[in-house]
Write an enzyme that holds these catalytic residues in place. Structure first.
Site, mmCIF file in Angstrom:
data_model
loop_
_atom_site.group_PDB
_atom_site.id
_atom_site.type_symbol
_atom_site.label_atom_id
_atom_site.label_comp_id
_atom_site.label_asym_id
_atom_site.label_seq_id
_atom_site.Cartn_x
_atom_site.Cartn_y
_atom_site.Cartn_z
ATOM 1 N N VAL A 11 -16.665 -1.729 -2.271
ATOM 2 C CA VAL A 11 -15.630 -1.822 -3.299
ATOM 3 C C VAL A 11 -16.215 -2.218 -4.658
ATOM 4 O O VAL A 11 -15.970 -1.561 -5.667
ATOM 5 C CB VAL A 11 -14.531 -2.821 -2.855
ATOM 6 C CG1 VAL A 11 -13.655 -3.233 -4.020
ATOM 7 C CG2 VAL A 11 -13.672 -2.172 -1.772
ATOM 8 N N THR A 122 -9.346 -7.652 -0.396
ATOM 9 C CA THR A 122 -8.046 -7.741 0.269
ATOM 10 C C THR A 122 -7.842 -9.181 0.724
ATOM 11 O O THR A 122 -8.598 -9.683 1.551
ATOM 12 C CB THR A 122 -8.024 -6.774 1.476
ATOM 13 O OG1 THR A 122 -8.320 -5.468 0.984
ATOM 14 C CG2 THR A 122 -6.686 -6.785 2.170
ATOM 15 N N GLU A 151 -7.452 -3.010 -3.911
ATOM 16 C CA GLU A 151 -8.150 -1.727 -4.004
ATOM 17 C C GLU A 151 -7.720 -0.833 -2.845
ATOM 18 O O GLU A 151 -7.657 -1.285 -1.711
ATOM 19 C CB GLU A 151 -9.667 -1.970 -3.980
ATOM 20 C CG GLU A 151 -10.497 -0.732 -4.135
ATOM 21 C CD GLU A 151 -10.058 0.114 -5.333
ATOM 22 O OE1 GLU A 151 -10.124 -0.380 -6.460
ATOM 23 O OE2 GLU A 151 -9.631 1.274 -5.120
ATOM 24 N N CYS A 263 -11.390 -2.077 7.325
ATOM 25 C CA CYS A 263 -10.094 -2.511 6.780
ATOM 26 C C CYS A 263 -8.977 -2.592 7.815
ATOM 27 O O CYS A 263 -8.443 -3.674 8.040
ATOM 28 C CB CYS A 263 -9.687 -1.594 5.635
ATOM 29 S SG CYS A 263 -10.770 -1.778 4.200
ATOM 30 N N ARG A 331 -18.621 -0.739 10.747
ATOM 31 C CA ARG A 331 -17.745 -1.862 11.093
ATOM 32 C C ARG A 331 -16.561 -1.407 11.956
ATOM 33 O O ARG A 331 -15.830 -0.522 11.584
ATOM 34 C CB ARG A 331 -17.263 -2.569 9.818
ATOM 35 C CG ARG A 331 -18.380 -3.367 9.149
ATOM 36 C CD ARG A 331 -17.927 -4.023 7.863
ATOM 37 N NE ARG A 331 -17.918 -3.105 6.736
ATOM 38 C CZ ARG A 331 -17.683 -3.480 5.476
ATOM 39 N NH1 ARG A 331 -17.445 -4.737 5.187
ATOM 40 N NH2 ARG A 331 -17.694 -2.587 4.505
HETATM 41 N N1 LIG Z 1 -14.632 -0.909 2.246
HETATM 42 C C1 LIG Z 1 -13.469 -0.381 1.907
HETATM 43 O O1 LIG Z 1 -13.203 0.797 2.114
HETATM 44 C C2 LIG Z 1 -12.424 -1.243 1.244
HETATM 45 C C3 LIG Z 1 -11.313 -0.625 0.644
HETATM 46 C C4 LIG Z 1 -10.350 -1.423 0.024
HETATM 47 C C5 LIG Z 1 -10.478 -2.797 0.033
HETATM 48 N N2 LIG Z 1 -11.562 -3.388 0.649
HETATM 49 C C6 LIG Z 1 -11.674 -4.841 0.609
HETATM 50 O O2 LIG Z 1 -12.626 -5.203 -0.380
HETATM 51 C C7 LIG Z 1 -13.385 -6.358 0.016
HETATM 52 C C8 LIG Z 1 -14.856 -6.045 0.018
HETATM 53 O O3 LIG Z 1 -15.099 -5.046 0.991
HETATM 54 P P1 LIG Z 1 -16.462 -4.223 1.034
HETATM 55 O O4 LIG Z 1 -16.299 -3.186 2.077
HETATM 56 O O5 LIG Z 1 -16.866 -3.833 -0.345
HETATM 57 O O6 LIG Z 1 -17.460 -5.380 1.548
HETATM 58 P P2 LIG Z 1 -19.049 -5.364 1.565
HETATM 59 O O7 LIG Z 1 -19.448 -6.235 2.686
HETATM 60 O O8 LIG Z 1 -19.547 -3.956 1.523
HETATM 61 O O9 LIG Z 1 -19.445 -6.045 0.169
HETATM 62 C C9 LIG Z 1 -19.282 -7.381 -0.108
HETATM 63 C C10 LIG Z 1 -20.481 -7.829 -0.926
HETATM 64 O O10 LIG Z 1 -20.227 -9.148 -1.432
HETATM 65 C C11 LIG Z 1 -21.474 -9.820 -1.492
HETATM 66 N N3 LIG Z 1 -21.247 -11.270 -1.611
HETATM 67 C C12 LIG Z 1 -20.719 -12.121 -0.706
HETATM 68 N N4 LIG Z 1 -20.694 -13.390 -1.199
HETATM 69 C C13 LIG Z 1 -21.198 -13.326 -2.450
HETATM 70 C C14 LIG Z 1 -21.441 -14.269 -3.454
HETATM 71 N N5 LIG Z 1 -21.178 -15.579 -3.286
HETATM 72 N N6 LIG Z 1 -21.990 -13.865 -4.620
HETATM 73 C C15 LIG Z 1 -22.282 -12.556 -4.815
HETATM 74 N N7 LIG Z 1 -22.086 -11.605 -3.889
HETATM 75 C C16 LIG Z 1 -21.554 -11.970 -2.724
HETATM 76 C C17 LIG Z 1 -22.160 -9.409 -0.220
HETATM 77 O O11 LIG Z 1 -23.542 -9.633 -0.256
HETATM 78 C C18 LIG Z 1 -21.779 -7.927 -0.148
HETATM 79 O O12 LIG Z 1 -22.768 -7.111 -0.753
HETATM 80 C C19 LIG Z 1 -12.804 -6.761 1.373
HETATM 81 O O13 LIG Z 1 -11.802 -7.701 1.184
HETATM 82 C C20 LIG Z 1 -12.191 -5.464 1.885
HETATM 83 O O14 LIG Z 1 -11.127 -5.685 2.784
HETATM 84 C C21 LIG Z 1 -12.529 -2.621 1.236
#
Ligand SMILES: NC(=O)c1ccc[n+]([C@@H]2O[C@H](COP(=O)([O-])OP(=O)(O)OC[C@H]3O[C@@H](n4cnc5c(N)ncnc54)[C@H](O)[C@@H]3O)[C@@H](O)[C@H]2O)c1
Length: 432
Positions: A11, A122, A151, A263, A331
């Site tokens: 995201v 989320t 998102e 998700c 995942r």
């Molecule tokens: N993946 C999807 O398709 C999607 C779609 C919509 C919403 N979301 C939501 O968005 C959020 C993120 O999902 P994602 O799939 O991008 O996760 P992800 O695991 O791919 O990315 C999260 C990132 O955050 C970083 N991070 C964690 N703690 C940190 C900190 N203290 N400082 C800096 N970086 C840090 C991690 O290293 C990681 O790279 C979740 O809540 C998810 O539910 C995901």
């Protein structure tokens, strides 16, 4: 605008790059040094079509930067997007918000002038209230607004979804914050995206309710496909017939394996937890979760039936292991239950996935990654089409598989069962 994305995963990275491409000045932050170093060198940590070109272009023209220094990046920016993970908390259904709150405490140290703190992750209803509480000190009063901007992008189509979203939801009751957010999204609004301003809790709930609804739609059609198998009706006809009703719509009505990904499983669980917190029984969503959990067992029973309960020493080829096509995301992919189960029963698993070898499968006994469809299928007793990649849509199995008596279990209904019958291939599919 000066924007900071905290968390450069699916995201944060995609939306950060897209904001940069719209002409904003964006810093994508992550705590993983390796990830940030790679990004600076044009190495993309995830598989997402079109992302690499956009990262390289915007890094080169200076709109996009990468950093591990959260404090410095926040202080340089006006809008801070929190995009860290919110996985399920161990042994509960609740969302684990530790990453969100850890980041919030870091942000607090860098607020010296007005900033908008946006949750793009989320997060359950009332998380924005908690963030506000953490940030609130008499010194910081009026120096920040906490906004929810869930998102809705889908992995595999993330860039298109970001640029042409069905809707942009902004949860804030503050006029100033709403004006800035609307301005940020104005290039997308002018291309036709709906802009919805609600209060913060409603925005948080819209995300969970949407995911729970989509998960229910998938689960619904999966259950109907079970019925189709028992009464000799083709699920595809039922899906088309239902989808033509505009109140229902045709999308998310394709029967297949259990839904997975980063998700739907965690968000359906988390909304039931919110239900408990707010004393509301979400019995429908609980049933969806249960039905989806059972689905993998059901498909595994079918696999055992296809192999006449003789799994030991059989060679099973998985085509695709990610939870859906065009992503490398493993995942909660349903094959993470299937492969260990079959391996325990003594099967040898060969798999091929266009997004490459998977670390998470390395530890499982008798599981091998093969670098082509051909090699993966060659000695198979059973080929399982688990994910719907384009690469799997026109395979000549007769030429590829050496064994005479091989079977195919097409969990995505890619192939015509009539053609398979004509070709004398033992072919099994879903709800047909
Ligand atoms: N993946 C999807 O398709 C999607 C779609 C919509 C919403 N979301 C939501 O968005 C959020 C993120 O999902 P994602 O799939 O991008 O996760 P992800 O695991 O791919 O990315 C999260 C990132 O955050 C970083 N991070 C964690 N703690 C940190 C900190 N203290 N400082 C800096 N970086 C840090 C991690 O290293 C990681 O790279 C979740 O809540 C998810 O539910 C995901």
């Amino acid at each position: 605008m000066k924007i900071c994305m905290i968390g450069s995963g699916y995201v944060g990275l995609v939306s950060g790059v897209c904001f940069a491409d719209l002409g904003n000045n964006v810093i994508c932050v992550d705590k993983e040094t390796n990830k940030i170093d790679n990004l600076k060198n044009g190495i993309i940590p995830i598989y997402e079509p079109g992302l690499e070109e956009l990262v390289k272009k915007n890094f080169k023209n200076g709109n996009l930067n990468f950093s591990t220094n959260l404090k410095d990046s926040v202080s340089k920016s006006d809008i801070i997007f929190i995009c860290v993970g919110t996985p399920t908390k161990k042994n509960t259904n609740a969302a684990d918000l530790s990453q969100i709150f850890a980041v919030t405490r870091e942000i607090k140290k860098s607020i010296k002038k007005y900033k908008i703190i946006v949750t793009k992750s989320t997060v359950p209803v009332a998380t924005g209230d908690e963030i506000e509480k953490i940030l609130s000190t008499s010194k910081l009063k009026k120096l920040f607004s906490v906004v929810s901007n869930p998102e809705f992008l889908r992995e595999g189509e993330a860039i298109r979804d970001f640029i042409y979203p069905d809707r942009i939801v902004i949860g804030t009751s503050e006029i100033r914050a709403n004006k800035i957010m609307k301005n940020l999204y104005s290039p997308l609004i002018s291309k036709g995206a709906n802009y919805l301003n609600t209060n913060r809790r409603a925005a948080e709930l819209i995300k969970y309710a949407s995911n729970a609804f989509l998960a229910s739609k998938i689960t619904f059609i999966n259950e109907i496909s079970n019925l189709c198998e028992n009464i000799g009706v083709n699920i595809e006809d039922v899906s088309i017939g239902m989808g033509l009703d505009k109140r229902i719509g045709s999308r998310f009505l394709r029967a297949g394996p259990a839904y997975g990904g980063s998700c739907f499983p965690k968000d359906t669980r988390a909304i039931t937890d919110t239900g408990i917190k707010f004393k509301t029984d979400l019995s429908l969503i609980k049933s969806v979760i249960k039905s989806n959990d059972n689905r993998t067992n059901l498909l595994l029973k079918r696999v055992q039936h296809i192999l006449k309960n003789k799994i030991k020493d059989k060679i099973i080829c998985f085509l695709g292991v990610t939870f859906k096509a065009n992503t490398d995301d493993m995942r909660e992919s349903s094959c993470l239950k299937m492969i260990p189960f079959l391996s325990k029963k003594g099967a040898n698993i060969n798999y091929f996935d266009p997004s490459g070898k998977k670390k998470i499968l390395q530890k499982i006994k008798n599981v091998n990654y093969l670098s082509s469809i051909k090699e993966a299928c060659l000695n198979a007793d059973l080929v399982i089409i688990h994910t719907e990649w384009n690469e799997f849509k026109s395979i000549n199995f007769k030429n590829l598989v050496k064994k005479k008596n091989f079977s195919i279990y097409d969990m995505r209904n890619i192939y015509s069962y009539k053609k398979m019958k004509r070709d004398n291939i033992k072919y099994f599919c879903i709800g047909r």
